[in-house]
Design a protein around this motif. Structure first.
Motif, PDB file in Angstrom:
ATOM      1  N   ASN A 120      18.730  52.609  59.777  1.00 23.94           N
ATOM      2  CA  ASN A 120      17.771  52.124  60.767  1.00 23.94           C
ATOM      3  C   ASN A 120      18.225  52.566  62.151  1.00 23.94           C
ATOM      4  O   ASN A 120      19.386  52.348  62.529  1.00 23.94           O
ATOM      5  CB  ASN A 120      17.653  50.603  60.718  1.00 23.94           C
ATOM      6  CG  ASN A 120      16.961  50.115  59.464  1.00 23.94           C
ATOM      7  OD1 ASN A 120      16.184  50.852  58.842  1.00 23.94           O
ATOM      8  ND2 ASN A 120      17.223  48.884  59.072  1.00 23.94           N
ATOM      9  N   ILE A 121      17.318  53.178  62.888  1.00 24.97           N
ATOM     10  CA  ILE A 121      17.623  53.731  64.207  1.00 24.97           C
ATOM     11  C   ILE A 121      16.787  52.985  65.233  1.00 24.97           C
ATOM     12  O   ILE A 121      15.567  52.836  65.076  1.00 24.97           O
ATOM     13  CB  ILE A 121      17.307  55.239  64.255  1.00 24.97           C
ATOM     14  CG1 ILE A 121      18.069  55.956  63.134  1.00 24.97           C
ATOM     15  CG2 ILE A 121      17.643  55.824  65.608  1.00 24.97           C
ATOM     16  CD1 ILE A 121      17.613  57.377  62.908  1.00 24.97           C
ATOM     17  N   ILE A 122      17.441  52.504  66.300  1.00 24.65           N
ATOM     18  CA  ILE A 122      16.746  51.786  67.367  1.00 24.65           C
ATOM     19  C   ILE A 122      16.879  52.604  68.645  1.00 24.65           C
ATOM     20  O   ILE A 122      17.993  52.887  69.101  1.00 24.65           O
ATOM     21  CB  ILE A 122      17.327  50.370  67.571  1.00 24.65           C
ATOM     22  CG1 ILE A 122      17.101  49.529  66.308  1.00 24.65           C
ATOM     23  CG2 ILE A 122      16.684  49.692  68.764  1.00 24.65           C
ATOM     24  CD1 ILE A 122      18.182  49.593  65.272  1.00 24.65           C
ATOM     25  N   VAL A 123      15.727  52.989  69.207  1.00 24.77           N
ATOM     26  CA  VAL A 123      15.685  53.814  70.412  1.00 24.77           C
ATOM     27  C   VAL A 123      14.658  53.228  71.372  1.00 24.77           C
ATOM     28  O   VAL A 123      13.772  52.456  70.961  1.00 24.77           O
ATOM     29  CB  VAL A 123      15.323  55.277  70.079  1.00 24.77           C
ATOM     30  CG1 VAL A 123      16.399  55.924  69.230  1.00 24.77           C
ATOM     31  CG2 VAL A 123      13.972  55.355  69.372  1.00 24.77           C
ATOM     32  N   PRO A 124      14.737  53.578  72.668  1.00 19.53           N
ATOM     33  CA  PRO A 124      13.693  53.132  73.602  1.00 19.53           C
ATOM     34  C   PRO A 124      12.314  53.619  73.174  1.00 19.53           C
ATOM     35  O   PRO A 124      12.154  54.718  72.652  1.00 19.53           O
ATOM     36  CB  PRO A 124      14.122  53.765  74.934  1.00 19.53           C
ATOM     37  CG  PRO A 124      15.600  53.941  74.803  1.00 19.53           C
ATOM     38  CD  PRO A 124      15.853  54.255  73.363  1.00 19.53           C
ATOM     39  N   SER A 125      11.315  52.784  73.382  1.00 19.49           N
ATOM     40  CA  SER A 125       9.964  53.088  72.899  1.00 19.49           C
ATOM     41  C   SER A 125       9.408  54.366  73.510  1.00 19.49           C
ATOM     42  O   SER A 125       8.687  55.117  72.843  1.00 19.49           O
ATOM     43  CB  SER A 125       9.023  51.913  73.208  1.00 19.49           C
ATOM     44  OG  SER A 125       9.447  50.750  72.519  1.00 19.49           O
ATOM     45  N   GLU A 126       9.730  54.633  74.777  1.00 15.11           N
ATOM     46  CA  GLU A 126       9.181  55.834  75.407  1.00 15.11           C
ATOM     47  C   GLU A 126       9.800  57.113  74.861  1.00 15.11           C
ATOM     48  O   GLU A 126       9.275  58.209  75.081  1.00 15.11           O
ATOM     49  CB  GLU A 126       9.384  55.778  76.930  1.00 15.11           C
ATOM     50  CG  GLU A 126      10.829  55.764  77.381  1.00 15.11           C
ATOM     51  CD  GLU A 126      11.416  54.368  77.453  1.00 15.11           C
ATOM     52  OE1 GLU A 126      12.517  54.221  78.022  1.00 15.11           O
ATOM     53  OE2 GLU A 126      10.761  53.423  76.952  1.00 15.11           O
ATOM     54  N   ARG A 127      10.900  57.005  74.115  1.00 14.61           N
ATOM     55  CA  ARG A 127      11.550  58.182  73.544  1.00 14.61           C
ATOM     56  C   ARG A 127      11.339  58.300  72.031  1.00 14.61           C
ATOM     57  O   ARG A 127      11.955  59.137  71.377  1.00 14.61           O
ATOM     58  CB  ARG A 127      13.049  58.154  73.837  1.00 14.61           C
ATOM     59  CG  ARG A 127      13.382  58.159  75.321  1.00 14.61           C
ATOM     60  CD  ARG A 127      14.878  58.297  75.552  1.00 14.61           C
ATOM     61  NE  ARG A 127      15.203  58.340  76.970  1.00 14.61           N
ATOM     62  CZ  ARG A 127      16.436  58.514  77.448  1.00 14.61           C
ATOM     63  NH1 ARG A 127      17.446  58.672  76.602  1.00 14.61           N
ATOM     64  NH2 ARG A 127      16.650  58.532  78.742  1.00 14.61           N
TER      65      ARG A 127
END
Length: 304
Positions: A120-127
């Motif tokens: 599971n990868i969590i990144v900023p929504s805009e990216r």
């Protein structure tokens, strides 16, 4: 004398005429405001009304309802699922960590095996879209799904309830400052504790919603190319035949395992029981011919 009477009569007529003209002017002045307002309210002929012009100008694009955020202000929770195949699963997972850190994100739950891996990868929504494009180049992209959930109404509701709850807490604190008796203080403090707990719960909910909007989650599955090819070959009639053969082997293996587990008990208890049954049957054999001989003797003739 007659002249005086005529002068008095003329003066009276003049005064009467002056009073009538004053009454007429007063009536006209009293009616003027109403007529002025009426003329101001009604649009002039040939001159476009400002309100009508504004309504016509805005008829092409309906304004957003009061209290409703525009399209640019919508709060969306975005998630994605991505499935890849690659020759080396471990190398792909290593590159995934590098891409995630470069996007100011982090990895969550991870399970890595020799030929399979999930993370599971969590990144900023805009990216999110950029990261998905980079991850898709690490192998052969099998599946890519992106979903968006609108939580704008929830955010607006929580903000409204927060404002109301803060005002409620301030009122209870003011009551606590004016309380004099012990019973009043205890009652107000109990109510204040309850409302502060609800306020804290609303704040945590708002933080959770804001975090879900700000960060997006990517569920990534990576398979080795050999595993993917094997799964594809198991489709259709041959796939069903292979599945049935595997099920038969599994059943046979389980049956042999059960027999092997029962073999010691059969040797220990089965051999003595079989010997006892054989001895009992052998002991009964001599008695059976004797009984048969007695039954075969000729019967004596009847006496006269």
């Amino acid at each position: 004398m007659h002249k005086r009477v005529r002068w008095v009569a003329a003066a009276g007529i003049v005064l009467a005429l002056a009073g009538c003209s004053a009454n007429d002017s007063g009536g006209e002045s009293a009616a003027m405001p109403m007529s002025a307002d009426t003329k101001q309210a009604a649009p002039k002929e040939g001159v476009p009304n400002k309100e009508a012009t504004d309504s016509k100008a805005g008829s092409g694009k309906a304004p957003a309802p009061a209290g409703q955020p525009g399209v640019a202000d919508r709060k969306l929770v975005r998630t994605a699922n991505l499935e890849l195949t690659a020759p080396n699963v471990a190398d792909v997972i290593s590159q995934v960590r590098v891409i995630t850190q470069g996007a100011a994100g982090y990895t969550g739950q991870e399970s890595t095996q020799e030929k399979r891996a999930s993370v599971n990868i969590i990144v900023p929504s805009e990216r999110l879209d950029g990261v998905l494009d980079q991850l898709g180049k690490l192998g052969k992209q099998v599946r890519r799904e992106v979903t968006a959930t609108d939580v704008t109404e929830q955010m607006v509701d929580v903000e409204s309830r927060l404002a109301t709850q803060r005002a409620s807490v301030e009122r209870i604190r003011a009551l606590l400052a004016r309380a004099t008796s012990v019973s009043e203080i205890a009652s107000v403090e109990s109510e204040l504790t309850s409302r502060e707990a609800e306020l804290e719960s609303l704040q945590k909910r708002r933080e959770s919603l804001a975090g879900s909007v700000a960060m997006s989650t990517i569920s990534l599955q990576v398979k080795a190319e050999t595993v993917a090819a094997s799964e594809e070959s198991r489709s259709g009639f041959l796939g069903g035949l292979a599945g049935g053969w595997d099920a038969f082997l599994t059943f046979g293996g389980g049956l042999l395992t059960a027999i092997g587990a029962m073999a010691p008990f059969l040797l220990v208890f089965g051999v003595p029981v079989a010997a006892l049954v054989w001895w009992l049957r052998k002991r009964r054999r001599p008695a059976e011919p004797a009984m048969a001989t007695a039954s075969d003797l000729p019967s004596a003739p009847p006496l006269d």
